[in-house]
Design an enzyme around this catalytic site. Structure first.
Site, PDB file in Angstrom:
ATOM      1  N   SER A  36      24.320  33.957  44.849  1.00  0.00           N
ATOM      2  CA  SER A  36      25.045  33.957  46.126  1.00  0.00           C
ATOM      3  C   SER A  36      24.621  35.194  46.887  1.00  0.00           C
ATOM      4  CB  SER A  36      26.558  33.939  45.894  1.00  0.00           C
ATOM      5  OG  SER A  36      26.997  35.143  45.324  1.00  0.00           O
ATOM      6  N   HIS A  93      28.224  29.795  40.594  1.00  0.00           N
ATOM      7  CA  HIS A  93      27.873  30.214  39.230  1.00  0.00           C
ATOM      8  C   HIS A  93      28.266  29.193  38.171  1.00  0.00           C
ATOM      9  CE1 HIS A  93      27.911  34.722  40.564  1.00  0.00           C
ATOM     10  NE2 HIS A  93      26.899  34.052  41.054  1.00  0.00           N
ATOM     11  N   GLN A 141      34.310  32.193  43.486  1.00  0.00           N
ATOM     12  CA  GLN A 141      33.200  32.396  42.537  1.00  0.00           C
ATOM     13  C   GLN A 141      33.573  33.089  41.225  1.00  0.00           C
ATOM     14  OE1 GLN A 141      29.163  33.586  44.085  1.00  0.00           O
ATOM     15  NE2 GLN A 141      29.734  35.525  43.180  1.00  0.00           N
ATOM     16  N   GLU A 142      34.448  34.111  41.316  1.00  0.00           N
ATOM     17  CA  GLU A 142      34.683  34.931  40.118  1.00  0.00           C
ATOM     18  C   GLU A 142      36.162  35.262  39.960  1.00  0.00           C
ATOM     19  OE1 GLU A 142      32.214  38.435  40.493  1.00  0.00           O
ATOM     20  OE2 GLU A 142      30.486  37.234  41.088  1.00  0.00           O
ATOM     21  N   GLU A 183      27.806  33.915  34.238  1.00  0.00           N
ATOM     22  CA  GLU A 183      28.163  35.300  33.916  1.00  0.00           C
ATOM     23  C   GLU A 183      29.006  35.409  32.654  1.00  0.00           C
ATOM     24  OE1 GLU A 183      29.614  37.196  37.503  1.00  0.00           O
ATOM     25  OE2 GLU A 183      27.611  37.169  38.375  1.00  0.00           O
ATOM     26  N   ASP A 206      36.419  37.467  43.207  1.00  0.00           N
ATOM     27  CA  ASP A 206      35.391  37.484  44.245  1.00  0.00           C
ATOM     28  C   ASP A 206      35.357  36.089  44.834  1.00  0.00           C
ATOM     29  OD1 ASP A 206      33.208  37.643  45.890  1.00  0.00           O
ATOM     30  OD2 ASP A 206      31.743  38.127  44.314  1.00  0.00           O
ATOM     31  N   GLU A 224      37.221  40.526  46.499  1.00  0.00           N
ATOM     32  CA  GLU A 224      35.893  40.736  47.093  1.00  0.00           C
ATOM     33  C   GLU A 224      35.548  39.578  48.026  1.00  0.00           C
ATOM     34  OE1 GLU A 224      32.910  41.608  44.105  1.00  0.00           O
ATOM     35  OE2 GLU A 224      31.301  40.842  45.362  1.00  0.00           O
ATOM     36  N   ASP A 267      30.591  42.723  49.855  1.00  0.00           N
ATOM     37  CA  ASP A 267      29.319  42.627  49.130  1.00  0.00           C
ATOM     38  C   ASP A 267      28.268  41.997  50.052  1.00  0.00           C
ATOM     39  OD1 ASP A 267      27.221  41.851  47.485  1.00  0.00           O
ATOM     40  OD2 ASP A 267      28.357  40.371  46.357  1.00  0.00           O
ATOM     41  N   LYS A 290      24.601  46.898  44.410  1.00  0.00           N
ATOM     42  CA  LYS A 290      23.622  46.177  43.587  1.00  0.00           C
ATOM     43  C   LYS A 290      22.238  46.746  43.881  1.00  0.00           C
ATOM     44  CE  LYS A 290      26.006  41.658  43.736  1.00  0.00           C
ATOM     45  NZ  LYS A 290      26.203  40.499  44.647  1.00  0.00           N
ATOM     46  N   HIS A 293      26.178  43.908  38.263  1.00  0.00           N
ATOM     47  CA  HIS A 293      25.056  43.114  37.755  1.00  0.00           C
ATOM     48  C   HIS A 293      24.764  42.003  38.749  1.00  0.00           C
ATOM     49  CE1 HIS A 293      27.852  39.815  35.953  1.00  0.00           C
ATOM     50  NE2 HIS A 293      28.338  40.306  37.064  1.00  0.00           N
ATOM     51  N   ARG A 294      23.799  41.138  38.470  1.00  0.00           N
ATOM     52  CA  ARG A 294      23.591  39.904  39.217  1.00  0.00           C
ATOM     53  C   ARG A 294      23.853  38.729  38.288  1.00  0.00           C
ATOM     54  NH1 ARG A 294      21.734  40.849  44.528  1.00  0.00           N
ATOM     55  NH2 ARG A 294      22.854  38.889  44.761  1.00  0.00           N
ATOM     56  N   SER A 295      24.054  37.556  38.885  1.00  0.00           N
ATOM     57  CA  SER A 295      24.315  36.385  38.036  1.00  0.00           C
ATOM     58  C   SER A 295      23.100  36.045  37.164  1.00  0.00           C
ATOM     59  CB  SER A 295      24.747  35.199  38.889  1.00  0.00           C
ATOM     60  OG  SER A 295      23.874  35.024  39.985  1.00  0.00           O
ATOM     61  N   LYS A 330      31.175  45.800  37.441  1.00  0.00           N
ATOM     62  CA  LYS A 330      31.364  44.428  36.958  1.00  0.00           C
ATOM     63  C   LYS A 330      30.057  43.939  36.358  1.00  0.00           C
ATOM     64  CE  LYS A 330      30.717  41.677  41.223  1.00  0.00           C
ATOM     65  NZ  LYS A 330      31.154  40.497  41.969  1.00  0.00           N
TER      66      LYS A 330
HETATM   67  P1  PGA Z   1      25.171  36.927  42.588  1.00  0.00           P
HETATM   68  O1  PGA Z   1      26.758  37.030  42.476  1.00  0.00           O
HETATM   69  O2  PGA Z   1      24.567  37.839  41.617  1.00  0.00           O
HETATM   70  O3  PGA Z   1      24.892  35.470  42.303  1.00  0.00           O
HETATM   71  O4  PGA Z   1      24.853  37.305  44.020  1.00  0.00           O
HETATM   72  C1  PGA Z   1      27.412  38.252  42.341  1.00  0.00           C
HETATM   73  C2  PGA Z   1      28.366  38.530  43.469  1.00  0.00           C
HETATM   74  O5  PGA Z   1      28.460  37.773  44.460  1.00  0.00           O
HETATM   75  O6  PGA Z   1      29.067  39.542  43.410  1.00  0.00           O
HETATM   76 ZN    ZN Z   2      30.072  39.168  45.419  1.00  0.00          ZN
END
Ligand code: PGA
Ligand code: ZN
Length: 427
Positions: free
Chosen positions: A44, A155, A163-164, A205, A242, A285, A312, A337, A365-367, A388
């Site tokens: 994302s 994800h 997403q999270e 993740e 998030d 987030e 983000d 990131k 981190h990244r996914s 995270k």
């Molecule tokens: P991504 O997701 O690594 O797929 O971008 C992480 C986030 O959105 O925080």
């Molecule tokens: Zn994010």
């Protein structure tokens, strides 16, 4: 003593946790010391992220990174040969200049970041000290960690729009103590989901990816699992999410969320309802999409004193965009990131800008990840408050947490522990 210089820089194509190609870079010094690093990849992604150079064409679905590898082996190698590996800012600037574009489109941020991190490693190895010590000196801190234990959005293949869904150990005596609590809740969550008849397969993740009816149902599962594991939500274990709202934002400024078209105002009211109902939520987030700066700022003005609001996708670890967001009063926290901006030095600058303006930072981190644990050392060195790195599952996620356990053991009494949200005042 002869001066140690960079002798050779080279890269190869390896694979990440989603089975996609990525760059691994080696920096070899004149004294034979090696530094190695591999690069993560997001799904994302924000529009303003530095360019991840991919080959296109038929091979590996067009995702090959042989062009980026070749850029390391030729252009970057030619440029950095003979350079001082201890002057990180200069190394990074040489690559930025060599690239010459505003978003690292020519060489690829994946090529540049691989070499940037490998240079840090080589320098630390040459000094005979750990990376966290090389970068952080004596001001070191073990982070507050946020663990994505239910995966949705892009994800996972379930129907959850956000997403999270993360948990964080608020009350803890050591990093290990907090991590053990998270592991207990993670296992409890699995038991609860099984009992309710949900699938417990994992998302990108390491969190579970059950087909829950809504995002609120996911938050409710976390709240329940925390209690069932014997902890008090909001006091011992906090909750975060998030939304990654860009993934359900529409071109007309509305949001297609849980089957209904909603205005930004309606989304704001929905989030406020969640905060009222679940006081354990300490951080959220990207509640709004990446072109919705006005509504993001409005929501922050109204709610920024009661919860951490991270942006983000809007700012992509870019110091210039951080400054713009700060001026606008958007969010009160930035996600960090490394591969969104593409060098270690620029990431440090972004963290500096955030700090000077009273914004908290969460390293991420990244996914799509690799077994590289640089992020753990970097977080400790930057005393970055928060991190995270996914659930306590899947090797590429554990690589970071296990490294933090080792670092805490090495630091012993020197260990400082971040305490969020208790040592932050958002007012
Ligand atoms: P991504 O997701 O690594 O797929 O971008 C992480 C986030 O959105 O925080
Ligand atoms: Zn994010």
């Amino acid at each position: 003593m002869t001066k140690v210089t960079i002798e050779n820089v080279k890269a190869r194509e390896v694979f990440d946790s989603r089975g996609n190609p990525t760059v691994e870079a080696d920096v070899i010094l004149s004294n034979g010391v090696l530094g190695r690093a591999s690069v993560p990849s997001g799904k994302s992604t924000g529009d303003n992220e530095a360019v991840e150079l991919r080959d296109g064409g038929d091979r590996l679905g067009g995702k090959g990174v042989l062009k980026a590898v070749n850029n390391v082996n030729t252009l970057i190698n030619d440029k950095l040969k003979g350079a001082d590996p201890f002057n990180q800012a200069h190394i990074d600037q040489m690559m930025i200049d060599l690239d010459g574009t505003p978003n690292k489109a020519k060489l690829g941020a994946n090529a540049i970041l691989g070499v940037s991190i490998a240079t840090v490693r080589a320098a630390a190895n040459a000094e005979g000290i750990p990376v966290y010590r090389y970068l952080g000196g004596v001001d070191l801190e073990l982070p507050q960690t946020f663990h994505n234990v239910i995966n949705g959005g892009e994800h996972a293949d379930n129907g959850i729009d956000m997403q999270e869904f993360l948990i964080t150990p608020i009350k803890r005596t050591t990093f290990r103590d907090g991590f053990e609590k998270i592991v207990n809740v993670y296992h409890q969550l699995k038991k609860n989901l099984e009992k309710e008849g949900y699938q417990t397969g994992l998302g990108d993740e390491g969190g579970f990816a059950p087909d829950l009816p809504s995002s609120e149902a996911a938050i409710d599962e976390l709240n329940r699992a925390i209690k069932d594991a014997g902890y008090v939500p909001g006091e011992e274990i906090g909750i975060a999410f998030d939304a990654a709202a860009s993934s359900f934002a529409q071109d007309d400024g509305s949001y297609l969320f849980e089957g209904k078209k909603r205005s930004a105002e309606e989304m704001g009211t929905y989030y406020e309802g969640l905060l009222d109902k679940y006081p354990a939520i300490v951080s959220m987030e990207d509640p709004f999409g990446e072109n919705d700066w006005d509504n993001f700022a409005k929501f922050t003005q109204k709610n920024g004193n009661r919860v951490q609001i991270i942006t983000d996708d809007n700012v992509c670890t870019n110091p210039a965009l951080f400054r713009k967001a700060i001026k606008k009063g958007m969010a009160n926290s930035f996600l960090i990131k490394l591969n969104q901006i593409g060098t270690v030095s620029e990431t440090m600058e972004a963290i500096r800008v955030a700090r000077k303006n009273g914004y908290t930072t969460m390293m991420s981190h990244r996914s799509g990840e690799t077994e590289d644990s640089f992020l753990a050392d970097f977080t400790v060195a930057m005393h970055a408050e928060q991190l995270k790195s996914g659930a306590p599952a899947r090797g590429e996620r554990l690589a970071k947490y296990n490294q933090l356990l080792r670092i805490e053991e090495e630091l012993g009494k020197e260990s400082n522990l971040a305490h969020f949200p208790n040592d932050v005042d958002f007012d």
